[in-house]
Design an enzyme around this catalytic site. Structure first.
Site, PDB file in Angstrom:
ATOM      1  N   THR A 135       0.823  -1.209   0.000  1.00  0.00           N
ATOM      2  CA  THR A 135       0.000   0.000   0.000  1.00  0.00           C
ATOM      3  C   THR A 135       0.857   1.259   0.000  1.00  0.00           C
ATOM      4  O   THR A 135       1.997   1.242   0.472  1.00  0.00           O
ATOM      5  CB  THR A 135      -0.908   0.001   1.252  1.00  0.00           C
ATOM      6  OG1 THR A 135      -1.586   1.251   1.358  1.00  0.00           O
ATOM      7  CG2 THR A 135      -0.093  -0.196   2.525  1.00  0.00           C
ATOM      8  N   ASP A 136       0.265   2.356  -0.468  1.00  0.00           N
ATOM      9  CA  ASP A 136       0.960   3.643  -0.392  1.00  0.00           C
ATOM     10  C   ASP A 136       0.990   4.194   1.031  1.00  0.00           C
ATOM     11  O   ASP A 136       1.742   5.129   1.327  1.00  0.00           O
ATOM     12  CB  ASP A 136       0.324   4.667  -1.336  1.00  0.00           C
ATOM     13  CG  ASP A 136      -1.147   4.935  -1.065  1.00  0.00           C
ATOM     14  OD1 ASP A 136      -1.726   4.316  -0.144  1.00  0.00           O
ATOM     15  OD2 ASP A 136      -1.743   5.771  -1.783  1.00  0.00           O
ATOM     16  N   GLU A 137       0.190   3.620   1.931  1.00  0.00           N
ATOM     17  CA  GLU A 137       0.129   4.149   3.298  1.00  0.00           C
ATOM     18  C   GLU A 137       1.431   3.961   4.070  1.00  0.00           C
ATOM     19  O   GLU A 137       1.648   4.605   5.096  1.00  0.00           O
ATOM     20  CB  GLU A 137      -1.045   3.528   4.053  1.00  0.00           C
ATOM     21  CG  GLU A 137      -2.382   3.887   3.432  1.00  0.00           C
ATOM     22  CD  GLU A 137      -3.574   3.524   4.319  1.00  0.00           C
ATOM     23  OE1 GLU A 137      -3.467   3.655   5.543  1.00  0.00           O
ATOM     24  OE2 GLU A 137      -4.600   3.108   3.762  1.00  0.00           O
ATOM     25  N   TYR A 161      -1.932  -0.395  11.025  1.00  0.00           N
ATOM     26  CA  TYR A 161      -2.055  -1.059   9.717  1.00  0.00           C
ATOM     27  C   TYR A 161      -0.855  -0.748   8.836  1.00  0.00           C
ATOM     28  O   TYR A 161      -0.180  -1.656   8.332  1.00  0.00           O
ATOM     29  CB  TYR A 161      -3.344  -0.629   9.012  1.00  0.00           C
ATOM     30  CG  TYR A 161      -3.317  -0.900   7.525  1.00  0.00           C
ATOM     31  CD1 TYR A 161      -3.143  -2.199   7.044  1.00  0.00           C
ATOM     32  CD2 TYR A 161      -3.449   0.133   6.593  1.00  0.00           C
ATOM     33  CE1 TYR A 161      -3.103  -2.452   5.680  1.00  0.00           C
ATOM     34  CE2 TYR A 161      -3.414  -0.119   5.236  1.00  0.00           C
ATOM     35  CZ  TYR A 161      -3.241  -1.410   4.784  1.00  0.00           C
ATOM     36  OH  TYR A 161      -3.193  -1.661   3.432  1.00  0.00           O
ATOM     37  N   LYS A 165       2.190  -3.236   7.393  1.00  0.00           N
ATOM     38  CA  LYS A 165       2.484  -3.426   5.978  1.00  0.00           C
ATOM     39  C   LYS A 165       3.912  -3.000   5.654  1.00  0.00           C
ATOM     40  O   LYS A 165       4.583  -3.623   4.826  1.00  0.00           O
ATOM     41  CB  LYS A 165       1.488  -2.642   5.118  1.00  0.00           C
ATOM     42  CG  LYS A 165       0.097  -3.233   5.092  1.00  0.00           C
ATOM     43  CD  LYS A 165       0.065  -4.634   4.493  1.00  0.00           C
ATOM     44  CE  LYS A 165       0.315  -4.628   2.998  1.00  0.00           C
ATOM     45  NZ  LYS A 165       0.182  -6.014   2.416  1.00  0.00           N
TER      46      LYS A 165
END
Length: 354
Positions: A135-137, A161, A165
């Site tokens: 993810t870009d998060e 989260y 990741k």
């Protein structure tokens, strides 16, 4: 028959990937590994349940013995790893689940893949791939005028989260540099489309709007995300799996920066057109609620590496993708009602309580 092993293939992006992959009559078979948590749904896979190329295994990726048996039985040529706990709100309330699945699960899968890969010979070993979907998060939050995230952006995760990741990304990278495992990683922006579990923004707003419930927006609704239609996301993953450079990461985005408020306004306007209310607009149901802790302000993805190296670009605009998404939810209310269990309703009531 040649196979690929897909983890999380009953979830949103993984399920769409499996359906899309098997829509090609010449595609390899799929070993679909999913634990079937609340977000995994076998009904998503109904179109391929009778396809002999699709083998479903209800397996936890933390179960090393079960993974070893699957690798030995089907000898996949690749792993595409979607399986993850993925909702920021849930990670704030129950971070242990995210540590277990996203970190321990990824580690266990890497170990099983490494053992299997080391036992391969010649061409089979050279052709094997492990593609990790992230993810870009992991890159944190951008200011209004900051440049978009690139593959070299520093990791600054701000939620349990995104931190979990980020840890999984680092493990995948380490297995390439330490053991030579042939890995690829994609970091994607917010995906949307059919079969999306209705805890996420777009399906939540559609289901609440149709039920006459409030449309809860955190804070001032000005948090910005880059939106990517799920079919475009799947096509990017196929390109990276087929032609990506080993050990590399590729950002996947839709080039559609929208605030949450803009997204909800667009959804309401589409519903006003496709399924109008007896009176008023669906916009009347918008309700602002207390912001969640550590809410990142803006994400934006630079996809120039993917475009330059592999020639990939999204096929859908935000407008065309959103229209297809809303129409799908209108046409598939039975699927929506099936996934909205008592546990889900209780969670939503707790999460968005005024």
């Amino acid at each position: 028959m040649s196979h690929i092993l897909v983890t999380g293939g009953a979830g949103f992006i993984g399920g769409n990937f499996v359906l899309n992959w098997l829509s090609n009559a010449d595609a390899d078979g799929v070993i679909n590994v999913d634990k079937l948590t609340y977000a995994g749904n076998r009904r998503t896979l109904a179109p391929v349940e009778g396809d002999p190329r699709h083998v479903f295994s209800q397996t936890d990726i933390c179960d090393r013995a079960a993974l070893d048996r699957l690798f030995a039985a089907y000898e996949p040529r690749a792993v595409v790893h979607f399986a993850a706990e993925s909702h920021v709100d849930r990670s704030i309330r129950a971070p242990a689940d995210f540590i277990q699945t996203n970190i321990i699960g990824t580690f266990t899968l890497l170990e099983a893949a490494r053992t299997y890969w080391n036992g391969l010979d010649g061409d089979a070993k050279a052709a094997f791939r492990f593609l990790h979907v992230s993810t870009d998060e992991v890159f944190g939050s951008l200011g209004p005028t900051d440049s978009r995230f690139s593959e070299t952006s520093p990791y600054t995760p701000n939620s349990p989260y995104s931190a979990s990741k980020a840890a999984s990304d680092h493990l995948v990278r380490a297995y390439y540099h330490t053991y030579g495992l042939p890995v690829l990683t994609t970091n994607c922006s917010n995906s949307y489309g059919p079969y999306h579990f209705p805890e996420k923004l777009i399906p939540l707003m559609i289901t609440n709007a149709l039920s006459g419930k409030p449309l809860p927006l955190y804070g001032d609704g000005r948090n910005v995300r880059d939106w990517l239609y799920v079919e475009d996301h799947c096509s990017a993953i196929r390109e990276v799996l087929a032609r990506g450079r080993l050990g590399e990461t590729y950002n996947v985005g839709g080039g559609n920066e929208k605030s949450n408020l803009e997204v909800v306004h667009a959804l309401c306007d589409l519903l006003d057109w496709l399924k109008p209310k007896d009176s008023g607009s669906y916009r009347d149901q918008i309700t602002f609620v207390k912001d969640r802790p550590g809410h990142d302000r803006r994400y934006a993805i630079d996809t120039s590496k993917l475009e330059r190296e592999l020639g990939w670009k999204p096929a859908k605009t935000f407008e065309t993708g959103l229209c297809k998404t809303v129409q799908w939810y209108l046409d598939n209310q039975a699927w929506v009602q099936d996934v909205m269990s008592g546990e889900y309703r209780n969670w939503v009531a707790k999460q968005y309580a005024a």
